[in-house]
Scaffold this motif. Structure first.
Motif, short mmCIF file in Angstrom:
data_model
loop_
_atom_site.label_atom_id
_atom_site.label_comp_id
_atom_site.label_asym_id
_atom_site.label_seq_id
_atom_site.Cartn_x
_atom_site.Cartn_y
_atom_site.Cartn_z
N VAL A 97 21.75 42.71 20.66
CA VAL A 97 20.32 42.50 20.85
C VAL A 97 19.68 43.68 21.58
N CYS A 98 18.36 43.78 21.44
CA CYS A 98 17.55 44.66 22.28
C CYS A 98 16.75 43.79 23.23
N GLU A 99 16.64 44.23 24.48
CA GLU A 99 15.78 43.54 25.44
C GLU A 99 14.52 44.37 25.64
N TYR A 100 13.37 43.73 25.49
CA TYR A 100 12.08 44.41 25.64
C TYR A 100 11.12 43.46 26.35
N LEU A 101 10.62 43.87 27.49
CA LEU A 101 9.69 43.07 28.29
C LEU A 101 10.26 41.68 28.60
N ASN A 102 11.56 41.65 28.87
CA ASN A 102 12.28 40.43 29.24
C ASN A 102 12.36 39.41 28.10
N TRP A 103 12.32 39.89 26.87
CA TRP A 103 12.61 39.05 25.70
C TRP A 103 13.67 39.77 24.88
N PHE A 104 14.47 39.00 24.16
CA PHE A 104 15.56 39.57 23.37
C PHE A 104 15.25 39.49 21.87
N TYR A 105 15.63 40.56 21.17
CA TYR A 105 15.42 40.65 19.73
C TYR A 105 16.76 40.99 19.08
N VAL A 106 17.18 40.18 18.14
CA VAL A 106 18.54 40.27 17.60
C VAL A 106 18.67 41.37 16.56
N ILE A 107 19.64 42.25 16.79
CA ILE A 107 19.98 43.30 15.82
C ILE A 107 21.02 42.76 14.84
N GLU A 108 22.03 42.11 15.38
CA GLU A 108 23.12 41.57 14.57
C GLU A 108 23.56 40.25 15.16
N THR A 134 13.74 39.09 15.89
CA THR A 134 14.75 39.97 15.31
C THR A 134 14.36 41.42 15.57
N TYR A 135 15.29 42.31 15.37
CA TYR A 135 15.00 43.74 15.55
C TYR A 135 14.17 44.26 14.36
N SER A 136 14.58 43.88 13.15
CA SER A 136 13.90 44.37 11.95
C SER A 136 13.03 43.27 11.34
N HIS A 137 11.95 43.70 10.73
CA HIS A 137 10.99 42.77 10.12
C HIS A 137 11.63 41.93 9.02
N SER A 138 12.46 42.56 8.19
CA SER A 138 13.04 41.86 7.04
C SER A 138 13.93 40.69 7.45
N ARG A 139 14.67 40.84 8.54
CA ARG A 139 15.56 39.75 8.99
C ARG A 139 14.78 38.52 9.44
N GLY A 140 13.59 38.74 9.99
CA GLY A 140 12.81 37.63 10.51
C GLY A 140 12.24 36.71 9.45
N LYS A 141 12.23 37.15 8.19
CA LYS A 141 11.65 36.35 7.12
C LYS A 141 12.46 35.10 6.79
N MET A 142 13.69 35.06 7.26
CA MET A 142 14.57 33.93 6.96
C MET A 142 14.44 32.79 7.98
N PRO A 159 8.83 37.21 15.16
CA PRO A 159 8.33 38.57 15.41
C PRO A 159 9.50 39.55 15.38
N SER A 160 9.21 40.80 15.07
CA SER A 160 10.25 41.83 15.07
C SER A 160 9.92 42.90 16.09
N LEU A 161 10.95 43.44 16.71
CA LEU A 161 10.75 44.49 17.71
C LEU A 161 10.20 45.75 17.05
N ASP A 162 10.62 46.01 15.84
CA ASP A 162 10.11 47.16 15.09
C ASP A 162 8.58 47.17 15.08
N ASP A 163 8.00 46.02 14.79
CA ASP A 163 6.54 45.90 14.72
C ASP A 163 5.91 46.04 16.10
N LEU A 164 6.56 45.47 17.11
CA LEU A 164 5.98 45.45 18.45
C LEU A 164 5.90 46.81 19.09
#
Length: 231
Positions: A110-121, A65-73, A35-40
């Motif tokens: 990373v970004c933390e959102y609702l106690n989950w982390f999403y990787v920017i870099e 991940t932070y961005s949708h495109s990074r999560g595809k890998m 999942p990506s934070l962008d979408d959430l």
């Protein structure tokens, strides 16, 4: 002694785990990727973004991940699904070799959102350490805080968690019942949390404008009071 073939073997094993999870999720009618934070948060009202500095975070709490495109890998277990001969595969193997030889020391972002982390870099660093069953990773953390919503149980619980996290520094605990965090902190902090809920209720009822900055270590009460002042 590290053999150059070791990283190839490691990637093939990580790839096997990734493909297995991906296939299982797709067969169940779910998305196979992270999942990506962008979408959430695209339809969420974000009231504040807070810099938490550089801290150690549990790898089990890194969800996407932070961005949708990074999560595809990656599959949802953060294991790679790209071919070994791909550019991504080569970079993953190099990160693995670097960790085995020298250890990963540079923090990820990373970004933390609702106690989950999403990787920017640093997605590949997180993936390699997850593959090796490490407990935590060093990260520069930016907290993304949604507007308080009395009718959203997850957000209500998160606002309780914010105060608990400010007092304890713990990210690995989560309760389905918001009062669980009150009980963990004990009477003095519990009183503050209860007060924080009351302020949040008033903010939710009266509306709020975006807050561009709050104190670096702001918790639920701080955020709610800042919103109340701006409303």
């Amino acid at each position: 002694m590290f053999d150059d073939n070791d990283k190839n073997v490691a990637y093939l094993e990580a790839l096997k785990q990734g493909k297995s999870r991906y296939s299982s999720d797709v067969a169940s009618g779910k998305s196979g990727n992270l999942p990506s934070l962008d979408d959430l948060i695209q339809n969420m009202e974000i009231v504040s973004e807070v810099n938490l500095g550089t801290i150690d975070i549990p790898l089990t709490k890194i969800r996407g991940t932070y961005s949708h495109s990074r999560g595809k890998m990656f599959a949802k277990n953060f294991m790679p699904i790209a071919k070994p001969e791909s550019e991504f595969g080569a970079k993953w193997k190099n990160v693995y070799e670097h960790h085995i030889r020298d250890g990963i020391s540079d923090p990820i972002r990373v970004c933390e959102y609702l106690n989950w982390f999403y990787v920017i870099e640093g997605n590949k660093r997180a993936s390699v350490l997850k593959f090796l069953n490490a407990y935590s990773i060093r990260a520069e953390v930016r907290r993304v805080i949604p507007r308080y919503d009395e009718n959203d149980s997850q957000i209500k619980t998160y606002y309780e968690f914010l105060k608990f996290n400010k007092q304890s520094g713990i990210f690995s605990i989560w309760f389905s019942n918001p009062d669980g965090f009150v009980e963990q902190l004990g009477p003095p902090q519990a009183h503050l949390l209860a007060h924080g809920r009351e302020v949040g209720d008033r903010v939710a009822a009266g509306g709020a404008r975006r807050v561009d900055h709050v104190d670096e270590h702001a918790g639920a009460l701080d955020v709610a009071e800042e919103l109340q002042a701006e409303a």
